[in-house]
Design an enzyme around this catalytic site. Structure first.
Site: not given
Length: 83
Positions: A21-23
């Site tokens: 997941y981000c980042p």
């Protein structure tokens, strides 16, 4: 903008960010493109829906060409031609 004539079977390297997941997907993309030459094509596979926003911005900011962006079965696939 994506290139509708691009052949998704043609790429020089791939990066699977499934489950991240981000980042993390974008950070891994930064690392991967450092090892590649201009003009090469990178295939990126992701499951994070924020990549639909982040990958095009990544390309725009760094001058890479987003050749193809596709979504199926909660997976996102991108093909980028490096600047």
């Amino acid at each position: 903008m994506t290139d509708n004539t691009y052949d998704p079977c043609a790429f020089d390297a791939s990066l699977d960010t499934t489950g991240l997941y981000c980042p993390e997907p974008i950070m891994l993309m930064h690392n991967k493109v450092r090892d590649m030459a201009p003009g090469q094509v990178l295939k990126v596979i992701a499951t994070d829906p924020t990549t639909t926003r982040d990958v095009p911005k990544f390309c725009q900011f760094l001058g890479h060409q987003l050749l193809l962006q596709d979504e199926s079965d909660d997976h996102y696939v991108y093909f980028l031609r490096l600047a």
